[in-house]
Structures are given as structure tokens and as C-alpha cells.
Design a protein around this motif. Structure first.
Motif, mmCIF file in Angstrom:
data_model
loop_
_atom_site.group_PDB
_atom_site.id
_atom_site.type_symbol
_atom_site.label_atom_id
_atom_site.label_comp_id
_atom_site.label_asym_id
_atom_site.label_seq_id
_atom_site.Cartn_x
_atom_site.Cartn_y
_atom_site.Cartn_z
ATOM 1 N N VAL A 1 9.504 5.044 5.791
ATOM 2 C CA VAL A 1 9.131 4.652 7.123
ATOM 3 C C VAL A 1 9.635 3.222 7.193
ATOM 4 O O VAL A 1 9.260 2.366 6.419
ATOM 5 C CB VAL A 1 7.747 5.080 7.267
ATOM 6 N N MET A 2 10.103 2.755 8.490
ATOM 7 C CA MET A 2 10.022 1.389 8.781
ATOM 8 C C MET A 2 8.674 0.722 8.845
ATOM 9 O O MET A 2 7.788 1.110 9.639
ATOM 10 C CB MET A 2 10.447 1.462 10.150
ATOM 11 N N ILE A 3 8.470 -0.275 8.045
ATOM 12 C CA ILE A 3 7.305 -1.099 8.259
ATOM 13 C C ILE A 3 7.425 -2.541 8.572
ATOM 14 O O ILE A 3 8.446 -3.237 8.097
ATOM 15 C CB ILE A 3 6.632 -0.923 6.641
ATOM 16 N N PRO A 4 6.635 -2.931 9.491
ATOM 17 C CA PRO A 4 6.784 -4.240 10.258
ATOM 18 C C PRO A 4 6.109 -5.217 9.066
ATOM 19 O O PRO A 4 5.369 -5.289 8.511
ATOM 20 C CB PRO A 4 5.826 -4.281 11.139
ATOM 21 N N LYS B 1 4.700 -8.937 12.949
ATOM 22 C CA LYS B 1 3.313 -8.652 13.208
ATOM 23 C C LYS B 1 2.904 -9.901 13.827
ATOM 24 O O LYS B 1 1.731 -9.887 14.949
ATOM 25 C CB LYS B 1 2.291 -8.653 11.754
ATOM 26 N N ARG C 1 3.494 -9.889 17.605
ATOM 27 C CA ARG C 1 2.559 -8.880 18.509
ATOM 28 C C ARG C 1 1.396 -9.679 19.017
ATOM 29 O O ARG C 1 0.929 -8.993 20.146
ATOM 30 C CB ARG C 1 2.069 -8.051 17.389
ATOM 31 N N PRO D 1 5.190 10.402 2.016
ATOM 32 C CA PRO D 1 5.836 10.581 3.241
ATOM 33 C C PRO D 1 5.993 9.169 3.875
ATOM 34 O O PRO D 1 6.769 8.798 4.770
ATOM 35 C CB PRO D 1 4.675 11.316 4.077
ATOM 36 N N GLN D 2 5.145 8.097 3.449
ATOM 37 C CA GLN D 2 5.149 6.745 4.129
ATOM 38 C C GLN D 2 6.427 5.926 3.376
ATOM 39 O O GLN D 2 6.588 4.700 3.781
ATOM 40 C CB GLN D 2 3.958 5.990 3.626
ATOM 41 N N HIS E 1 0.915 -1.359 0.087
ATOM 42 C CA HIS E 1 -0.098 0.124 0.087
ATOM 43 C C HIS E 1 0.960 1.377 -0.061
ATOM 44 O O HIS E 1 0.392 2.376 -0.036
ATOM 45 C CB HIS E 1 -0.973 -0.058 1.093
ATOM 46 N N ILE E 2 2.177 1.027 -0.080
ATOM 47 C CA ILE E 2 3.074 2.455 -0.060
ATOM 48 C C ILE E 2 3.378 2.869 -1.363
ATOM 49 O O ILE E 2 3.465 2.049 -2.271
ATOM 50 C CB ILE E 2 4.491 1.976 0.727
#
Lengths: 489, 55
Positions: free
Chosen positions: B18-21, B26, B29, B14-15, B8-9
Motif C-alpha cells: 500500500v502507498m503510505i504517506p 503528513k 495535511r 495486506p498493508q 508498523h508495516i
């Protein structure tokens, strides 16, 4: 016999009153003046705002609790402080106006030996045109989660949006701060994640555009100038942490924004670079800025001395260094330690009611001169710790100490913050953050201003369990049930 | 597939920086066994913080 009056029955005032009553026993008098009939565990309002809890889950009536332990409870709002007494009587006193049904509007005077100001904030919705109704209350265009009733209303509006999305109508959500000088970004942070979680649960997430708008100069500032967490062996900025969370969930952000006008379905804002913009919404939860509750202070001759005791933002001056100086000269030692007013030494201010010496985040303004800064957070754990420390000091002063014996400086205490990112016993998550100290001390901890051994952050189910357990523990403690003193602040 | 977590990036948004898991992060978590250990760790951390903060 000493008489201690506490104005305000929120987290800090209730903590102070409970400990004073316990430590002083029946030979001294503890009086709580608060306009509210119910105590509200505000952090859980987030869950009321998404329909995961009812109002009854987050509030309880104060009168039976105070009656049980022998605290004199007056459901009234404090109007003025008279620290020098009257012309013919030196006893300091406050004036109050009752808010309960039986005595609504009646005024009264209460004398005191020690006074604690724990009046909390006035929710200043009217600071932004359209955010308020012009009469001090929330306006019709947005919702709020600042009170349990606001949160119920927010959930009703959320349900309407969900029904529209189920019917195929796309909805725009705008969550954040409603003014350039707001605090409490954490509440907006929690609410946006809980909304996103709710929309996923209800299978309508793909029909929603969710945007965060905030006066923070970067995502993750939280009014604390950001935090560097010890994460996986890296000192990681809360900017990285927060941006990751928003990006993962496909939520956009508008940062450094002063919302200057709200109208039906549209928020107007100015950014730190001076540009302006508009954001349309179908659902908006915008936190209002906080102000003092408007207490007046009078000298013995009746002259108004409010300006010497109360700062321009409406909060009470205490033992902080209020000298105006640039950001580069701010020191952790500027922050108050004993929370004692320096003009009248039998007065203290705790929680949101004390006037901070300055911001924590670096002050910023747009080229147009509009200040766009998050103001310092001082709710929750620090509020309760201030309440307990001041209670300890007053007990010792009653017993003969000349000065306060305990301190609760935000530059010498840490905070644990558990921010919900969705409720559910096995599906919920929350961000568990610890920060030490709250106000960065760049002399003691050069570089990032905080102790990297005490500052951490992580997201997961365990943090949600902690959040849920804390909800029950703090309500148990606030109800002064058996063992309440064993539960930490 | 790790790629699905970043699909989805948009480039240069701006995204994008960014660090994305990804999937394993996930999974951890909400992995109950792992989170039980984290629960203990968080509680210890918070207890130490509270003890350091009282003056």
C-alpha cells in the motif's frame, strides 16, 4: 389550487417542500407528512458519536420552521397510497397514522394532486440476527450512528471503552456494515477514522485494535464501483486511496464480508470466497441494511397493487429501466431522470425512496449463493438535488406543462463528499472527494466511467474546514433562514 | 526520519503493498498556509461540480 403532499421530511423531502412552498406561494397547499418531530443533519451524527457535538447541534424541531413559512406539517407516518381514490371519489389520497403525543395512533386521510415519496429508509436491523432486537430496533450488542439518539448511545459506549483502556485493558473495535446488502459505507468510513482520531487524542490508541468490516469487494468501493481520482496527475483508484488511509493508521480490514450473525462480543461473517469467520469485539458499530418503509398501494376497488408500484426492496418504481440484465449490459441511461412514477404520473419518488434500476457496483456472490454487494448510495447531495428538480417539475406541471421539465439523474450529476477523518480546528482532517457522474457512464467516459476533470480526492485540514462550514450552512438552509436559497444543495 | 512512518508495516501483510504517506505529505495535511490554498481549490472544484449537475 393544487395540493402537494410530501411523505418524508429528510434531506430530499424537506428540500422539495421548501422550494415548492417558496415557488408556489400561498395559493397552493404544501403538506409534509413525517413521523419525526425533529430534522436531523445526519452527516454530523458522526461527531455526536465521538462526543464532539451534542444532539442539539445536529437536530432542530420542524414544527416552528414549517409554521413560519406556511407549510402544513403532520407528524405522522404514511401507511398507504390510493392513487385512484375511492369507489365514490376519484381524488387520490394517502392514509397516515399520527405519531405525535396528542394524536398518537389516530389515522387520517389526505387527498393530493401531486405526491412525492421521500420516505427514506427503514433501518432493517433485523435482517441480521443479533444486529436487531427482533422488533425492528437496534439490538443490544452493537451501536449505530444512523440517528442522533443512536450516536449518543454510541458515544456512551465509546467512553466506557476509553475508561477501560485507561485502566490498562486492551479493547477491540469493529466498525463497518452489518449485512451483505448494506449501503452507506461512507458513514462507517467516517466513524472509524473519527474513533481512531479520538483514541489518539485521549492517549489510548496503543491499547486499541481497530478493524473495518465491509460488504465492499474492495476497500474504497463505496457502493459506487470505486472511483478513480485525479491525484497528482495520476488516475488513482479509491482502493489505493482508502488502503493508504487505513494502513497509515494501523487499522485492519475485512472486505467482501456478509455479517450473518451478531452475538455478545462476536460477529460471524461469510466472505466472497465462501469461507466463514468470526471477529471478536468490545465495541462494534455496524450499519444496518436499508429497506423501504413498507408503504402499501391500493387501486380504486381496494385491491392491493403494491407490487406494480413498489419494487421488492420496498422502494418506489420511477422512470428507470428495470429490465433485468447482466452487469455488462448496464447503461447509465438505465437510471431515472425525472423520478416520476410511470403508472401514476402525479407521483414521484426521491432520495432513498426511489428504486434504483440495479446496483452500481458489480454484483457478486459467494460460492454458497450469498449476495455480498454494496447497494447504491443516494443520500446527501443527490437526494437534495432530486428534491429540487422534482419541485421544479411539479411547479411547471401545475402551470401547464404536460411532462416533468427537470431531471436529476444520478448518471448525469456529480456528488461532493466530505468524509471527516477527525475533528479539530487545526488538527482535524477530512477526505474531500468529488465524483462526476455518480453512476459511471462507460460509454461517455470509457475506461473508468467518470470525468477525470471532475473526479478528485484529497485529505487535509482544508476539507475538515469545508465539512465544518457545510454543517452550519446546511442547518441554516434547512431552518429556512434568510438567504437559504443561495446555499446550494 | 521517513522510516518511522512505515515501521508498523509487516512484510507480505495486506498493508505491505500500500502507498503510505511520509513526513512531508503528513505535514502538508495540517499546514495552515498550504491548506488555505487547498480550501480555495476545493471550493472552486465543488462549485463547478454543482453547476455541472443541475439540469
Amino acid at each position: 389550487m393544487a395540493k402537494i403532499v410530501i411523505m418524508g421530511g429528510g434531506v430530499s423531502g424537506h428540500t422539495a417542500a421548501s422550494f415548492l412552498n417558496k415557488w408556489l406561494g400561498k395559493e397552493h397547499e404544501v403538506i409534509v407528512v413525517t413521523p419525526n418531530s425533529q430534522w436531523n443533519w445526519i452527516p454530523s451524527n458522526i461527531w455526536v458519536g465521538v462526543g464532539e457535538m451534542s444532539k442539539e447541534d445536529v437536530v432542530f424541531p420542524l414544527a416552528p420552521v414549517y409554521e413560519k413559512v406556511g407549510i402544513d406539517y403532520r407528524q405522522a407516518k404514511a401507511i398507504s397510497i390510493h392513487p385512484e381514490g375511492k369507489q365514490d371519489d376519484d381524488a387520490p389520497y394517502i392514509t397516515i397514522e399520527y405519531t405525535n403525543q396528542e394524536k398518537a395512533g389516530q389515522k387520517d386521510e389526505i387527498t393530493y394532486d401531486y405526491l412525492i415519496n421521500a420516505t427514506g429508509p427503514k433501518l432493517n436491523f433485523d435482517a441480521t440476527p443479533g444486529l436487531g432486537n427482533g422488533q425492528g430496533q437496534m439490538g443490544e450488542h452493537t451501536v449505530s450512528v444512523c440517528t442522533a439518539d443512536h450516536a449518543i448511545h454510541a458515544n456512551h459506549e465509546l467512553e466506557k471503552c476509553i475508561e477501560k483502556m485507561k485502566a490498562g485493558e486492551r479493547q477491540k473495535f469493529l466498525i463497518g456494515t452489518g449485512h451483505g446488502m448494506c449501503t452507506c459505507q461512507g458513514a462507517a468510513f467516517e466513524y472509524i477514522f473519527n474513533i481512531e482520531h479520538k483514541l489518539k487524542e485521549r492517549d489510548v490508541r496503543d491499547m486499541a485494535d481497530i478493524t473495518y468490516i465491509s460488504n465492499e469487494s474492495f476497500l474504497g468501493d463505496f457502493g459506487m464501483g470505486g472511483i478513480h481520482f485525479n491525484m497528482g496527475g495520476y488516475a488513482t483508484s479509491s482502493k489505493v486511496f482508502a488502503e493508504s488511509l487505513y494502513t497509515e493508521r494501523g487499522m485492519d480490514w475485512i472486505i467482501g464480508a456478509h455479517v450473518n450473525k451478531v452475538e455478545a462480543g462476536k460477529a460471524h461473517y461469510e466472505l466472497l470466497d465462501g469461507s466463514t469467520g468470526e471477529q471478536e469485539f468490545d465495541f462494534a458499530m455496524l450499519i444496518p441494511p436499508f429497506a423501504g418503509v413498507g408503504l402499501k398501494v391500493y387501486a380504486k376497488d381496494g385491491s392491493d397493487i403494491t407490487d406494480t408500484i413498489i419494487a421488492p426492496n420496498g422502494f418506489m418504481k420511477v422512470d428507470a429501466d428495470y429490465t433485468a440484465k447482466p452487469y455488462e449490459e448496464w447503461r447509465a441511461s438505465d437510471w431515472p431522470k425525472t423520478l416520476q412514477n410511470q403508472t401514476y404520473k402525479n407521483m414521484f419518488a426521491i432520495g432513498i425512496a426511489f428504486a434504483p434500476p440495479h446496483l452500481i457496483s458489480k454484483p457478486m456472490q459467494s460460492p454458497n449463493g450469498t449476495a455480498i454487494n454494496p447497494t447504491p448510495p443516494r443520500t446527501g447531495m443527490p437526494s437534495a438535488m432530486m428534491g429540487k428538480a422534482v419541485a421544479q417539475s411539479i411547479v411547471d406541471m401545475i402551470k401547464g406543462a404536460e411532462e416533468p421539465t427537470h431531471t436529476a439523474s444520478m448518471s448525469e450529476m456529480g456528488a461532493a463528499c466530505v468524509a471527516s477523518a477527525g475533528k479539530g480546528l487545526f488538527s482535524g482532517t477530512a477526505a474531500a472527494m468529488t465524483v462526476y457522474p455518480i453512476v459511471p457512464d462507460f460509454e461517455k467516459y470509457p475506461g473508468v466511467g467518470r470525468d477525470m476533470n471532475g473526479t478528485s480526492g484529497e485529505l487535509g485540514l482544508a476539507a475538515h474546514w469545508v465539512k465544518h462550514i457545510l454543517h452550519h450552512l446546511f442547518l441554516w438552509k434547512a431552518k429556512l433562514k434568510p438567504g437559504w436559497t443561495l446555499i446550494p444543495e | 526520519m521517513a522510516t518511522e512512518h512505515v515501521s508498523h508495516i509487516k512484510p507480505y501483510s495486506p498493508q505491505f503493498g500500500v502507498m503510505i504517506p511520509l513526513g512531508f505529505q503528513k505535514f502538508l495535511r495540517t499546514c495552515v498556509i498550504y491548506q488555505l490554498f487547498r480550501f480555495i481549490a476545493i471550493n472552486i472544484r465543488m462549485t463547478v461540480l454543482i453547476l455541472k449537475s443541475h439540469h
